[in-house]
Design an enzyme around this catalytic site. Structure first.
Site, PDB file in Angstrom:
ATOM      1  N   PRO A  10      -2.434  87.443  42.159  1.00 29.50           N
ATOM      2  CA  PRO A  10      -2.795  88.655  42.900  1.00 29.50           C
ATOM      3  C   PRO A  10      -4.292  88.833  43.123  1.00 29.50           C
ATOM      4  CG  PRO A  10      -2.105  89.191  40.655  1.00 29.50           C
ATOM      5  CD  PRO A  10      -1.761  87.746  40.880  1.00 29.50           C
ATOM      6  N   ASN A  11      -4.597  89.335  44.299  1.00 28.58           N
ATOM      7  CA  ASN A  11      -5.963  89.679  44.733  1.00 28.58           C
ATOM      8  C   ASN A  11      -6.834  88.469  45.061  1.00 28.58           C
ATOM      9  OD1 ASN A  11      -5.704  92.588  44.463  1.00 28.58           O
ATOM     10  ND2 ASN A  11      -5.590  92.204  42.270  1.00 28.58           N
ATOM     11  N   ARG A  18     -14.226  90.187  47.439  1.00 24.63           N
ATOM     12  CA  ARG A  18     -13.891  90.950  46.236  1.00 24.63           C
ATOM     13  C   ARG A  18     -14.872  90.621  45.104  1.00 24.63           C
ATOM     14  NH1 ARG A  18      -9.606  88.534  42.046  1.00 24.63           N
ATOM     15  NH2 ARG A  18      -9.468  90.357  40.736  1.00 24.63           N
ATOM     16  N   TYR A  23     -16.887  86.625  41.358  1.00 23.74           N
ATOM     17  CA  TYR A  23     -16.021  85.567  41.887  1.00 23.74           C
ATOM     18  C   TYR A  23     -16.663  84.732  42.992  1.00 23.74           C
ATOM     19  CZ  TYR A  23     -12.570  88.172  39.242  1.00 23.74           C
ATOM     20  OH  TYR A  23     -11.892  88.802  38.223  1.00 23.74           O
ATOM     21  N   ASN A  74      -3.881  79.744  39.094  1.00 22.74           N
ATOM     22  CA  ASN A  74      -4.741  80.845  38.677  1.00 22.74           C
ATOM     23  C   ASN A  74      -3.863  82.092  38.729  1.00 22.74           C
ATOM     24  OD1 ASN A  74      -6.491  82.904  38.209  1.00 22.74           O
ATOM     25  ND2 ASN A  74      -8.078  82.205  39.636  1.00 22.74           N
ATOM     26  N   ALA A  77      -4.710  88.460  37.450  1.00 27.60           N
ATOM     27  CA  ALA A  77      -4.449  89.528  36.471  1.00 27.60           C
ATOM     28  C   ALA A  77      -3.160  89.294  35.674  1.00 27.60           C
ATOM     29  CB  ALA A  77      -4.398  90.872  37.181  1.00 27.60           C
ATOM     30  N   GLU A  98      -4.042  75.771  33.862  1.00 33.27           N
ATOM     31  CA  GLU A  98      -4.466  77.155  34.136  1.00 33.27           C
ATOM     32  C   GLU A  98      -5.936  77.159  34.548  1.00 33.27           C
ATOM     33  OE1 GLU A  98      -4.071  79.637  30.678  1.00 33.27           O
ATOM     34  OE2 GLU A  98      -5.131  81.312  31.603  1.00 33.27           O
ATOM     35  N   HIS A 100      -9.354  79.581  36.021  1.00 29.73           N
ATOM     36  CA  HIS A 100     -10.006  80.851  36.356  1.00 29.73           C
ATOM     37  C   HIS A 100     -11.405  80.567  36.874  1.00 29.73           C
ATOM     38  CE1 HIS A 100      -6.836  83.020  34.321  1.00 29.73           C
ATOM     39  NE2 HIS A 100      -6.937  82.132  33.348  1.00 29.73           N
ATOM     40  N   ARG A 107     -15.762  88.314  29.245  1.00 29.13           N
ATOM     41  CA  ARG A 107     -15.554  89.563  29.982  1.00 29.13           C
ATOM     42  C   ARG A 107     -14.850  90.604  29.102  1.00 29.13           C
ATOM     43  NH1 ARG A 107     -13.093  88.313  35.651  1.00 29.13           N
ATOM     44  NH2 ARG A 107     -13.785  90.467  35.934  1.00 29.13           N
TER      45      ARG A 107
END
Ligand code: DQA
Length: 147
Positions: A10-11, A18, A23, A74, A77, A98, A100, A107
């Site tokens: 998502p996103n 964004r 990012y 990825n 969230a 995985e 990111h 974070r």
């Protein structure tokens, strides 16, 4: 040529606009192009899918069975919340990497927990767009060692 499914959560469709301080300014389309170039060098065939819906990502993982030899994901969230994605990866038993863009451990604390990492072959995070390119190379390495 080994086939690898690339899943974006998502996103990530908003990459480039964004939270660019975290990012970066590269769009998802650009990332897919760069991954495609890296995959050509590594002898892999990539397919891409992005969704903002957890169930759609679960279904994409389920359908990957018998069609793909590795998954790069990825989960965005959903990394920090989704038992369903974790279970889907376990169910299909396809080696999964995985990814990111950001270093999730630097974070907020809620991002430190990944439901995915313990069912993935490994996790690559914190290198921005390069995280995805390293993931393509990792997929090639895994598949080479399997044969
Ligand atoms: C992300 C990190 C997640 O915590 C966040 O929810 C994202 C993107 C990353 O690529 O750095 O959407 O997966």
């Amino acid at each position: 040529m080994p086939r690898v499914l690339v899943l974006h959560g998502p996103n990530l469709n908003l990459l480039g606009q964004r939270e660019t301080d975290i990012y970066g300014k590269t769009t998802l389309e650009d990332i897919n192009c760069l991954m495609q170039q890296e995959a050509q060098k590594c002898g892999l065939e990539l397919s891409f899918f992005q969704s903002n819906y957890e169930g759609a990502l679960v279904e994409a993982i389920q359908k990957a069975k018998d069609n793909y030899e590795a998954i790069i994901i990825n989960p965005a969230a959903y990394t920090h919340t989704s038992v369903a994605l974790r279970d889907a990866i376990l169910a299909v038993d396809i080696p999964t990497i995985e990814v990111h863009l950001s270093n999730i451990y630097k974070r907020e604390e809620f991002r430190h927990k990944s439901f995915i990492s313990s069912v993935a072959v490994g996790q690559i995070c914190g290198f921005g767009v390069a995280s995805y390119l390293l993931a393509v190379r990792a997929a090639a390495e895994i598949l080479k060692n399997r044969k």
